[in-house]
Design a protein around this motif. Structure first.
Motif, PDB file in Angstrom:
ATOM      1  N   ALA A  22       0.722  -1.109  -0.069  1.00 33.48           N
ATOM      2  CA  ALA A  22       0.160   0.000  -0.037  1.00 33.48           C
ATOM      3  C   ALA A  22       0.867   1.300   0.035  1.00 33.48           C
ATOM      4  N   TRP A  23       1.864   1.333   0.523  1.00 34.37           N
ATOM      5  CA  TRP A  23       2.810   2.263   0.548  1.00 34.37           C
ATOM      6  C   TRP A  23       4.286   2.145   0.060  1.00 34.37           C
ATOM      7  N   ALA A  24       4.510   0.862  -0.170  1.00 33.16           N
ATOM      8  CA  ALA A  24       5.880   0.403  -0.561  1.00 33.16           C
ATOM      9  C   ALA A  24       6.395   1.171  -2.048  1.00 33.16           C
ATOM     10  N   ASN A  25       5.543   1.422  -2.973  1.00 34.96           N
ATOM     11  CA  ASN A  25       5.783   2.108  -4.198  1.00 34.96           C
ATOM     12  C   ASN A  25       5.268   3.582  -4.087  1.00 34.96           C
ATOM     13  N   ALA A  26       4.803   3.962  -2.974  1.00 31.61           N
ATOM     14  CA  ALA A  26       4.242   5.460  -3.121  1.00 31.61           C
ATOM     15  C   ALA A  26       5.582   6.550  -3.327  1.00 31.61           C
ATOM     16  N   ALA A  27       5.098   7.717  -3.991  1.00 26.67           N
ATOM     17  CA  ALA A  27       6.128   8.499  -4.331  1.00 26.67           C
ATOM     18  C   ALA A  27       5.233   9.895  -4.633  1.00 26.67           C
ATOM     19  N   PRO A  28       5.686  10.758  -3.852  1.00 23.86           N
ATOM     20  CA  PRO A  28       6.645  11.012  -2.858  1.00 23.86           C
ATOM     21  C   PRO A  28       6.251  10.756  -1.562  1.00 23.86           C
ATOM     22  N   SER A  29       7.209  10.516  -0.683  1.00 22.51           N
ATOM     23  CA  SER A  29       6.712  10.118   0.536  1.00 22.51           C
ATOM     24  C   SER A  29       5.959  11.141   1.276  1.00 22.51           C
ATOM     25  N   LEU A  30       5.078  10.941   2.270  1.00 22.61           N
ATOM     26  CA  LEU A  30       4.312  11.788   2.917  1.00 22.61           C
ATOM     27  C   LEU A  30       5.072  12.262   4.228  1.00 22.61           C
ATOM     28  N   ILE A  31       6.293  11.396   4.612  1.00 19.07           N
ATOM     29  CA  ILE A  31       6.979  11.596   5.804  1.00 19.07           C
ATOM     30  C   ILE A  31       8.283  12.255   5.579  1.00 19.07           C
ATOM     31  N   ASP A  32       8.501  13.266   6.085  1.00 18.64           N
ATOM     32  CA  ASP A  32       9.765  14.125   5.914  1.00 18.64           C
ATOM     33  C   ASP A  32      10.613  13.860   7.190  1.00 18.64           C
ATOM     34  N   VAL A  33      11.742  13.263   7.116  1.00 14.02           N
ATOM     35  CA  VAL A  33      12.436  12.997   8.298  1.00 14.02           C
ATOM     36  C   VAL A  33      13.817  13.703   8.028  1.00 14.02           C
ATOM     37  N   SER A  34      13.829  15.217   7.516  1.00 15.96           N
ATOM     38  CA  SER A  34      14.806  15.721   7.182  1.00 15.96           C
ATOM     39  C   SER A  34      15.344  16.639   8.747  1.00 15.96           C
ATOM     40  N   GLU A  35      14.268  16.639   9.679  1.00 13.30           N
ATOM     41  CA  GLU A  35      14.841  17.264  10.799  1.00 13.30           C
ATOM     42  C   GLU A  35      14.865  16.193  11.927  1.00 13.30           C
ATOM     43  N   LEU A  36      15.349  15.071  11.860  1.00 11.15           N
ATOM     44  CA  LEU A  36      15.400  14.202  12.839  1.00 11.15           C
ATOM     45  C   LEU A  36      16.191  14.516  14.102  1.00 11.15           C
ATOM     46  N   SER A  37      17.279  15.326  13.797  1.00 10.74           N
ATOM     47  CA  SER A  37      18.514  15.475  14.632  1.00 10.74           C
ATOM     48  C   SER A  37      17.712  16.710  15.825  1.00 10.74           C
ATOM     49  N   ASN A  38      16.779  17.254  15.341  1.00 10.57           N
ATOM     50  CA  ASN A  38      16.067  18.220  16.162  1.00 10.57           C
ATOM     51  C   ASN A  38      14.834  17.637  16.705  1.00 10.57           C
ATOM     52  N   GLY A  39      14.785  16.256  16.450  1.00 12.64           N
ATOM     53  CA  GLY A  39      13.801  15.624  17.149  1.00 12.64           C
ATOM     54  C   GLY A  39      12.260  16.038  16.569  1.00 12.64           C
ATOM     55  N   ILE A  40      12.155  16.100  15.145  1.00  9.75           N
ATOM     56  CA  ILE A  40      11.028  16.722  14.624  1.00  9.75           C
ATOM     57  C   ILE A  40      10.983  15.785  13.293  1.00  9.75           C
ATOM     58  N   VAL A  41       9.691  15.343  12.978  1.00  7.16           N
ATOM     59  CA  VAL A  41       9.110  14.683  11.869  1.00  7.16           C
ATOM     60  C   VAL A  41       8.140  15.789  11.282  1.00  7.16           C
ATOM     61  N   PRO A 112      19.737  16.760  24.404  1.00  4.68           N
ATOM     62  CA  PRO A 112      18.315  16.194  25.032  1.00  4.68           C
ATOM     63  C   PRO A 112      17.147  17.446  25.167  1.00  4.68           C
ATOM     64  N   GLN A 113      17.507  18.592  25.166  1.00  4.08           N
ATOM     65  CA  GLN A 113      16.716  19.703  25.031  1.00  4.08           C
ATOM     66  C   GLN A 113      16.141  20.278  23.506  1.00  4.08           C
ATOM     67  N   ALA A 114      16.836  19.599  22.404  1.00  3.65           N
ATOM     68  CA  ALA A 114      16.635  20.150  21.232  1.00  3.65           C
ATOM     69  C   ALA A 114      14.919  20.458  20.551  1.00  3.65           C
ATOM     70  N   VAL A 115      14.481  19.230  20.996  1.00  2.00           N
ATOM     71  CA  VAL A 115      12.948  18.869  20.609  1.00  2.00           C
ATOM     72  C   VAL A 115      12.085  20.023  21.266  1.00  2.00           C
ATOM     73  N   PHE A 116      12.509  20.440  22.545  1.00  2.00           N
ATOM     74  CA  PHE A 116      11.894  21.494  23.116  1.00  2.00           C
ATOM     75  C   PHE A 116      11.968  22.948  23.059  1.00  2.00           C
TER      76      PHE A 116
END
Length: 267
Positions: A22-41, A112-116
């Motif tokens: 159902a999502w294996a071939n979906a493009a583009p992705s709805l989920i953006d993980v470019s800010e993971l280092s800040n604790g954000i999706v 540890p405080q980045a997400v906040f």
């Protein structure tokens, strides 16, 4: 005087099974993980007429958070480093949803405080936000984070009134607008906590929006925890409670006793 429970219960949703394709071939992705280092999706709307009711589920270990996909779809990964699963849920009918995309991510935050310190959906702000300009004005010339927190706290408790009517009609889908609270000078505890957090975060001061219980309040409640780098501690601050107290004869104390609060969720 406070809010209804605003977290979506897992049992209130029926999740329909969907094949991996159902999502294996979906493009583009709805989920953006470019800010993971800040604790954000970040999550995009699924482009269908039904997408207005889409949800996102964020899980780590045995904890789950559900959010509506509306505006400013930035969501916190606030449970620390480790593996999270982000799932976009498309509304089908009534309380039925199906997963249309899922992604596992390994998160290592920059601090540890980045997400906040980040704008998120329920605490959204940017450089054009009036609340940010007000925070900058209130803290001008102050060097110590404790003094900045006190200045913003004093402003909020003296200028924002509790909205009892809104408390009786707010729904579980409600998301605060920090500028609406600032401009209208009224709100429920969720509004107070979101406004206070946004103003502090914009000044580089880590702030949590916390939901749960206070020992002398029967209703579900929202307040803040603030990190002070000078003393390396998180303090508990309840602007809603104190905005009501300040109108009486007893002067409120900004820092509360943590033992009077029971945390259920924090963002």
């Amino acid at each position: 005087m406070f809010i209804r429970r605003l977290a979506m219960s897992v049992v209130s949703m029926c999740l329909l099974a969907a094949p991996a394709t159902a999502w294996a071939n979906a493009a583009p992705s709805l989920i953006d993980v470019s800010e993971l280092s800040n604790g954000i999706v970040k999550v995009q709307h699924h482009d269908t007429a039904q997408s207005v009711n889409d949800k996102v589920k964020i899980s780590k270990d045995n904890q789950h958070f559900y959010y509506s996909v509306k505006d400013h779809n930035r969501f916190p990964l606030q449970l620390g480093d480790g593996k999270y699963t982000i799932t976009v849920l498309q509304h089908v009918a009534d309380n039925k949803y199906r997963a249309i995309e899922s992604k596992e991510v390994n998160v290592t935050v920059s601090s540890p405080q980045a997400v906040f310190l980040q704008p998120i959906q329920m605490i959204y702000w940017n450089d054009k936000t009036n609340a940010v300009a007000k925070a900058r004005e209130l803290t001008n010339g102050l060097k110590n984070d404790r003094d900045k927190v006190q200045a913003i706290y004093n402003y909020v408790i003296q200028n924002v009134q509790y909205d009892y009517e809104k408390a009786n009609r707010v729904t579980s889908e409600y998301i605060p607008s920090v500028d609406s609270t600032l401009n209208e000078r009224q709100g429920i505890c969720y509004d107070y906590a979101a406004l206070f957090a946004a103003m502090l975060r914009s000044e580089g001061i880590p702030a949590k929006l916390v939901m749960g219980r206070k020992n002398d309040i029967p209703q579900y409640h929202a307040w803040n925890e603030i990190y002070l780098k000078e003393t390396n501690e998180w303090i508990t601050v309840d602007t809603t409670y104190d905005s009501i107290m300040v109108k009486g004869t007893k002067k409120p104390t900004m820092i509360k006793n943590k033992s009077e609060y029971v945390i259920e969720k924090q963002f």
